[in-house]
Design a protein around this motif. Structure first.
Motif, mmCIF file in Angstrom:
data_model
loop_
_atom_site.group_PDB
_atom_site.id
_atom_site.type_symbol
_atom_site.label_atom_id
_atom_site.label_comp_id
_atom_site.label_asym_id
_atom_site.label_seq_id
_atom_site.Cartn_x
_atom_site.Cartn_y
_atom_site.Cartn_z
ATOM 1 N N LEU A 160 21.704 -10.773 -79.912
ATOM 2 C CA LEU A 160 22.172 -11.445 -78.694
ATOM 3 C C LEU A 160 21.323 -10.935 -77.538
ATOM 4 C CD1 LEU A 160 26.054 -11.248 -79.172
ATOM 5 C CD2 LEU A 160 24.483 -13.073 -79.850
ATOM 6 N N VAL A 189 22.388 -6.225 -78.760
ATOM 7 C CA VAL A 189 23.254 -7.038 -77.910
ATOM 8 C C VAL A 189 22.885 -6.791 -76.458
ATOM 9 C CG1 VAL A 189 25.615 -7.379 -77.086
ATOM 10 C CG2 VAL A 189 25.186 -7.060 -79.534
ATOM 11 N N GLN A 190 22.727 -7.877 -75.685
ATOM 12 C CA GLN A 190 22.553 -7.762 -74.242
ATOM 13 C C GLN A 190 23.841 -8.205 -73.570
ATOM 14 O OE1 GLN A 190 19.224 -9.929 -72.574
ATOM 15 N NE2 GLN A 190 19.187 -8.629 -70.748
ATOM 16 N N THR A 191 24.406 -7.331 -72.757
ATOM 17 C CA THR A 191 25.677 -7.610 -72.102
ATOM 18 C C THR A 191 25.434 -8.347 -70.779
ATOM 19 O OG1 THR A 191 25.569 -5.304 -71.342
ATOM 20 C CG2 THR A 191 27.022 -5.786 -73.174
ATOM 21 N N HIS A 197 21.686 -3.215 -75.563
ATOM 22 C CA HIS A 197 22.252 -2.199 -76.444
ATOM 23 C C HIS A 197 21.676 -2.390 -77.847
ATOM 24 C CE1 HIS A 197 25.421 -1.455 -73.362
ATOM 25 N NE2 HIS A 197 25.252 -2.761 -73.144
ATOM 26 N N ARG A 222 29.337 -4.186 -82.404
ATOM 27 C CA ARG A 222 29.051 -5.355 -81.562
ATOM 28 C C ARG A 222 30.287 -5.746 -80.759
ATOM 29 N NH1 ARG A 222 26.065 -11.084 -82.884
ATOM 30 N NH2 ARG A 222 24.280 -9.675 -83.004
ATOM 31 N N THR A 223 31.437 -5.751 -81.390
ATOM 32 C CA THR A 223 32.674 -6.131 -80.700
ATOM 33 C C THR A 223 32.984 -5.180 -79.552
ATOM 34 O OG1 THR A 223 33.546 -7.059 -82.766
ATOM 35 C CG2 THR A 223 35.132 -6.575 -81.015
ATOM 36 N N LEU A 226 30.496 -5.692 -76.620
ATOM 37 C CA LEU A 226 30.814 -6.907 -75.863
ATOM 38 C C LEU A 226 32.098 -6.744 -75.051
ATOM 39 C CD1 LEU A 226 29.898 -9.642 -78.508
ATOM 40 C CD2 LEU A 226 28.651 -9.066 -76.418
#
Length: 376
Positions: A160, A189-191, A197, A222-223, A226
């Protein structure tokens, strides 16, 4: 005509009638390679003799302590890899047919048996059993492949990542030890605030249980990211999940979790019993100092992991990886962290495919993520 058995085999004869047993033994003496015969009178005696060394079983279904398909069922359970032939009388032919339907390779009518027929029946039964086992292994392999594919989908997520300022590369490769599925996992993951991250982790051991645990930890990571959770609270949650889901208390997990600031010039990380990331900044190659910042997950309760702060600058490249890379065979030894740094210095950049090509044989699974900025 002389009977021909293609191999010397170990045969268990389960027959309570001494005359019938003597006849079978005499007929098989005419074979080119007479089998080694063990004769027992009851199913109870057979249980002590049945084992991996028995390749073929001849069983009369009218025994003192068991009869009919009940006796056959027990023999099939005790000698799952052996060929089984059923002996019947003239009036029990229907029982022989039912026995084949229940799992026996063939049946013989005692009054019709001669040396040639008996030897041929045993030989054909052995071949049918080999074919059955081969088919069973094929089906098991296909089911395992499907399960592995499903687990690998969970281990290899789509990142993401919204920013175009970063180049992002991932690799996941099985080791050479039978291509067994392992618990290595990775994710990016990009917030919404722009932070990037990255995590790379390794559940100790190999097999579907470890792989499934790796998938669970990756999805949980991941959860939590996010949901805005990072740092020690996130790691303690993963530690709790690991302890609840693992099959034995010896299972632990190492990982490296990195948060790159929204301006992409700084990184905060926790190296949890894991190999230190490699960083190239303005042409200088090194590992993150201070790593690891604490023990693996699943070892000690109530652990705190030191946060490592790493200035990155405008042009940099960073690689997170599992120990399959540094444990790769190089010459007579292992690559190691120093060897890995030496290769990166030779290349001048972190080229994960070139690194993998030069280290040779991977004895363990490898998961790697390379993140670069500024054309590095």
């Amino acid at each position: 005509m002389t009977a021909t058995l293609n191999e010397t085999l170990t045969l268990l004869l389960i027959e309570d009638d001494a005359g019938d047993a003597f006849l079978v033994e005499e007929l098989l003496k005419e074979a080119e390679a007479p089998p080694r015969i063990t004769w027992v009178r009851t199913l109870g005696e057979a249980k002590a003799k049945l084992g991996p060394s028995v390749q073929c079983v001849l069983v009369d279904l009218s025994l003192p302590d068991a009869s009919g398909l009940e006796a056959l069922k027990e023999v099939l359970e005790l000698a799952s890899d052996a060929a089984v032939l059923v002996l019947t009388g003239l009036r029990d032919v229907h029982v022989g047919v039912a026995a084949v339907q229940a799992g026996a390779q063939d049946y013989l009518v005692k009054q019709d048996v001669d040396a040639r027929l008996l030897a041929r029946a045993i030989r054909y039964a052995m071949e049918r059993k080999r074919a059955d086992l081969a088919q069973r292994r094929l089906v098991e392999a296909e089911l395992t492949a499907k399960e592995n594919a499903r687990l690998e989908t969970g281990l290899l997520p789509v990142p993401l990542l919204r920013t175009h300022e970063l180049r992002h590369t991932t690799r996941y490769l099985p080791g050479s030890q039978g291509q067994r599925l392992a618990g290595d996992f990775l994710d990016t993951v990009q917030t919404p605030d722009g932070s990037v991250h990255v995590v790379v982790g390794d559940v100790c051991g190999h097999g579907p249980d470890e792989a499934a645990l790796g998938v669970a930890l990756r999805i949980a990571w991941r959860t939590l990211v996010l949901a805005g959770q990072t740092g020690d609270p996130l790691l303690r949650t993963l530690d709790t999940l690991l302890r609840a889901e693992r099959k034995s208390p010896e299972i632990f997990t190492t990982l490296c979790a990195v948060t790159i600031t929204p301006d992409l010039s700084h990184a905060r990380m926790r190296v949890v019993g894991h190999p230190p990331p490699v960083v190239v900044r303005d042409g200088v190659v090194g590992v993150v100092p201070g790593a690891p910042s604490g023990p693996p997950l699943g070892i000690f309760p109530d652990v705190r992991w030191t946060e490592l702060n790493v200035p990155l600058g405008e042009r940099w490249s960073m690689m997170l990886y599992t120990d399959g890379l540094i444990e790769a065979a190089v010459g007579e030894g292992l690559l190691g962290v120093d060897g890995l740094l030496g290769l990166v210095r030779q290349h001048g950049v972190i080229d994960v495919d070139r690194l993998i090509g030069e280290v040779g044989t991977l004895t363990d699974d490898l998961a790697a993520v390379v993140v670069s900025r500024g054309g590095t």
